[in-house]
Motif scaffolding. Structure first.
Motif, PDB file in Angstrom:
ATOM      1  N   GLN A   1      -8.052  -2.834   7.169  1.00  0.00           N
ATOM      2  CA  GLN A   1      -8.993  -3.419   8.765  1.00  0.00           C
ATOM      3  C   GLN A   1      -8.560  -5.313   8.994  1.00  0.00           C
ATOM      4  OE1 GLN A   1     -12.221  -4.050   7.650  1.00  0.00           O
ATOM      5  NE2 GLN A   1     -13.221  -1.552   8.034  1.00  0.00           N
ATOM      6  N   ASN A   2      -8.199  -5.959   8.337  1.00  0.00           N
ATOM      7  CA  ASN A   2      -7.362  -7.580   8.673  1.00  0.00           C
ATOM      8  C   ASN A   2      -5.685  -7.069   9.463  1.00  0.00           C
ATOM      9  OD1 ASN A   2      -9.555  -8.662   8.280  1.00  0.00           O
ATOM     10  ND2 ASN A   2      -9.061  -9.453   5.888  1.00  0.00           N
ATOM     11  N   PHE A   3      -4.792  -5.873   8.749  1.00  0.00           N
ATOM     12  CA  PHE A   3      -3.391  -6.259   8.692  1.00  0.00           C
ATOM     13  C   PHE A   3      -3.631  -5.446  10.470  1.00  0.00           C
ATOM     14  CE2 PHE A   3       0.068  -4.226   9.227  1.00  0.00           C
ATOM     15  CZ  PHE A   3       1.184  -5.042   8.505  1.00  0.00           C
ATOM     16  N   GLU A   4      -4.713  -4.484  10.401  1.00  0.00           N
ATOM     17  CA  GLU A   4      -4.667  -3.750  11.866  1.00  0.00           C
ATOM     18  C   GLU A   4      -5.155  -4.432  12.588  1.00  0.00           C
ATOM     19  OE1 GLU A   4      -6.333   0.475  13.391  1.00  0.00           O
ATOM     20  OE2 GLU A   4      -6.907  -0.244  11.969  1.00  0.00           O
ATOM     21  N   LYS A   5      -5.839  -5.533  12.182  1.00  0.00           N
ATOM     22  CA  LYS A   5      -6.991  -5.669  13.519  1.00  0.00           C
ATOM     23  C   LYS A   5      -5.887  -7.104  13.947  1.00  0.00           C
ATOM     24  CE  LYS A   5     -10.876  -7.446  12.425  1.00  0.00           C
ATOM     25  NZ  LYS A   5     -11.931  -8.375  12.130  1.00  0.00           N
ATOM     26  N   LYS A   6      -4.932  -8.234  12.919  1.00  0.00           N
ATOM     27  CA  LYS A   6      -4.132  -9.015  13.369  1.00  0.00           C
ATOM     28  C   LYS A   6      -2.319  -8.583  14.185  1.00  0.00           C
ATOM     29  CE  LYS A   6      -2.649 -13.276  10.760  1.00  0.00           C
ATOM     30  NZ  LYS A   6      -2.765 -13.807  10.146  1.00  0.00           N
ATOM     31  N   PHE A   7      -2.095  -7.630  13.493  1.00  0.00           N
ATOM     32  CA  PHE A   7      -0.547  -6.197  13.646  1.00  0.00           C
ATOM     33  C   PHE A   7      -0.857  -5.494  14.915  1.00  0.00           C
ATOM     34  CE2 PHE A   7       0.182  -9.590   9.716  1.00  0.00           C
ATOM     35  CZ  PHE A   7       0.182 -10.458  10.273  1.00  0.00           C
ATOM     36  N   GLY A   8      -1.747  -4.757  14.749  1.00  0.00           N
ATOM     37  CA  GLY A   8      -2.184  -3.430  15.925  1.00  0.00           C
ATOM     38  C   GLY A   8      -1.511  -2.362  15.059  1.00  0.00           C
ATOM     39  N   ILE A   9      -1.322  -1.949  13.543  1.00  0.00           N
ATOM     40  CA  ILE A   9      -0.633  -1.239  12.739  1.00  0.00           C
ATOM     41  C   ILE A   9      -1.461  -0.998  11.717  1.00  0.00           C
ATOM     42  CG2 ILE A   9       1.475  -0.472  11.529  1.00  0.00           C
ATOM     43  CD1 ILE A   9       3.018  -2.576  13.133  1.00  0.00           C
ATOM     44  N   ASN A  10      -2.000   0.332  11.565  1.00  0.00           N
ATOM     45  CA  ASN A  10      -3.019   0.992  10.810  1.00  0.00           C
ATOM     46  C   ASN A  10      -1.662   1.448   9.404  1.00  0.00           C
ATOM     47  OD1 ASN A  10      -4.608   2.377   9.130  1.00  0.00           O
ATOM     48  ND2 ASN A  10      -5.217   3.710  10.465  1.00  0.00           N
ATOM     49  N   LEU A  11      -1.314   0.499   8.302  1.00  0.00           N
ATOM     50  CA  LEU A  11      -0.988   0.888   7.292  1.00  0.00           C
ATOM     51  C   LEU A  11      -1.791   1.937   6.242  1.00  0.00           C
ATOM     52  CD1 LEU A  11       0.458  -1.974   6.056  1.00  0.00           C
ATOM     53  CD2 LEU A  11       1.525  -0.116   7.249  1.00  0.00           C
ATOM     54  N   ASN A  12      -3.122   2.536   6.769  1.00  0.00           N
ATOM     55  CA  ASN A  12      -4.393   3.135   5.584  1.00  0.00           C
ATOM     56  C   ASN A  12      -3.853   4.533   6.931  1.00  0.00           C
ATOM     57  OD1 ASN A  12      -5.635   3.486   3.867  1.00  0.00           O
ATOM     58  ND2 ASN A  12      -7.386   3.559   5.192  1.00  0.00           N
ATOM     59  N   ASP A  13      -3.115   4.826   6.946  1.00  0.00           N
ATOM     60  CA  ASP A  13      -2.664   6.388   7.126  1.00  0.00           C
ATOM     61  C   ASP A  13      -1.203   6.794   6.506  1.00  0.00           C
ATOM     62  OD1 ASP A  13      -0.484   5.165   8.772  1.00  0.00           O
ATOM     63  OD2 ASP A  13      -1.417   5.851  10.829  1.00  0.00           O
ATOM     64  N   SER A  14      -0.465   7.462   6.907  1.00  0.00           N
ATOM     65  CA  SER A  14       0.950   8.322   6.304  1.00  0.00           C
ATOM     66  C   SER A  14       2.235   7.416   6.267  1.00  0.00           C
ATOM     67  CB  SER A  14       0.926   9.621   7.138  1.00  0.00           C
ATOM     68  OG  SER A  14       1.254   9.636   8.378  1.00  0.00           O
ATOM     69  N   ILE A  15       2.254   7.003   7.634  1.00  0.00           N
ATOM     70  CA  ILE A  15       2.468   5.152   7.589  1.00  0.00           C
ATOM     71  C   ILE A  15       3.264   5.005   6.294  1.00  0.00           C
ATOM     72  CG2 ILE A  15       1.776   4.054   8.808  1.00  0.00           C
ATOM     73  CD1 ILE A  15       5.105   3.667  10.804  1.00  0.00           C
ATOM     74  N   GLY A  16       1.403   4.169   6.252  1.00  0.00           N
ATOM     75  CA  GLY A  16       1.667   3.121   4.710  1.00  0.00           C
ATOM     76  C   GLY A  16       2.176   4.059   3.591  1.00  0.00           C
ATOM     77  N   ILE A  17       2.221   5.050   3.409  1.00  0.00           N
ATOM     78  CA  ILE A  17       3.243   5.235   2.505  1.00  0.00           C
ATOM     79  C   ILE A  17       4.677   5.140   2.308  1.00  0.00           C
ATOM     80  CG2 ILE A  17       2.970   7.805   0.805  1.00  0.00           C
ATOM     81  CD1 ILE A  17       0.528   8.631   1.883  1.00  0.00           C
ATOM     82  N   TYR A  18       5.373   5.146   2.980  1.00  0.00           N
ATOM     83  CA  TYR A  18       6.774   5.311   3.183  1.00  0.00           C
ATOM     84  C   TYR A  18       6.965   4.227   3.191  1.00  0.00           C
ATOM     85  CZ  TYR A  18       6.611  10.097   4.934  1.00  0.00           C
ATOM     86  OH  TYR A  18       6.404  11.987   4.639  1.00  0.00           O
ATOM     87  N   VAL A  19       6.018   2.790   4.076  1.00  0.00           N
ATOM     88  CA  VAL A  19       6.266   1.922   4.416  1.00  0.00           C
ATOM     89  C   VAL A  19       6.495   1.576   2.415  1.00  0.00           C
ATOM     90  CG1 VAL A  19       4.977  -0.715   4.563  1.00  0.00           C
ATOM     91  CG2 VAL A  19       5.217   1.341   6.721  1.00  0.00           C
ATOM     92  N   LYS A  20       5.271   1.324   1.857  1.00  0.00           N
ATOM     93  CA  LYS A  20       4.862   1.255   0.481  1.00  0.00           C
ATOM     94  C   LYS A  20       6.658   1.420  -0.309  1.00  0.00           C
ATOM     95  CE  LYS A  20       1.791   1.651  -3.130  1.00  0.00           C
ATOM     96  NZ  LYS A  20       1.404   2.278  -4.412  1.00  0.00           N
ATOM     97  N   GLY A  21       6.771   2.881  -0.007  1.00  0.00           N
ATOM     98  CA  GLY A  21       8.205   3.273  -0.756  1.00  0.00           C
ATOM     99  C   GLY A  21       9.488   2.438  -0.479  1.00  0.00           C
ATOM    100  N   PHE A  22       9.706   1.677   0.530  1.00  0.00           N
ATOM    101  CA  PHE A  22      10.422   0.652   1.138  1.00  0.00           C
ATOM    102  C   PHE A  22      10.641   0.152   0.700  1.00  0.00           C
ATOM    103  CE2 PHE A  22      10.896   3.962   4.946  1.00  0.00           C
ATOM    104  CZ  PHE A  22      12.044   4.105   4.720  1.00  0.00           C
ATOM    105  N   LEU A  23       9.127  -0.878   0.097  1.00  0.00           N
ATOM    106  CA  LEU A  23       9.261  -1.996  -0.272  1.00  0.00           C
ATOM    107  C   LEU A  23       9.247  -1.725  -1.658  1.00  0.00           C
ATOM    108  CD1 LEU A  23       6.030  -3.494   2.238  1.00  0.00           C
ATOM    109  CD2 LEU A  23       8.211  -3.822   2.161  1.00  0.00           C
TER     110      LEU A  23
END
Length: 59
Positions: free
Chosen positions: A37-59
């Protein structure tokens, strides 16, 4: 912004990386959800959805 671009931005920006690390290192589910929630509030991107899975894979 696609997942690779987002992962690159997180890697290159220390403020974004610190916020992401709070998510990755959360000890409980409640703390992890709060960090999402804090990440989404601060940066406007919800990582708690499908994109978060891909981001985790790249990191």
């Amino acid at each position: 912004m696609n997942a690779l671009q987002l992962a690159t931005k997180i890697k290159d920006n220390s403020e974004w990386r610190k916020a992401y690390d709070l998510i990755a290192n959360a000890k409980s589910h409640d703390k992890k959800m709060k960090a999402y929630q804090n990440f989404e509030k601060k940066f406007g991107i919800n990582l708690n959805d499908s994109i978060g899975i891909y981001v985790k894979g790249f990191l």
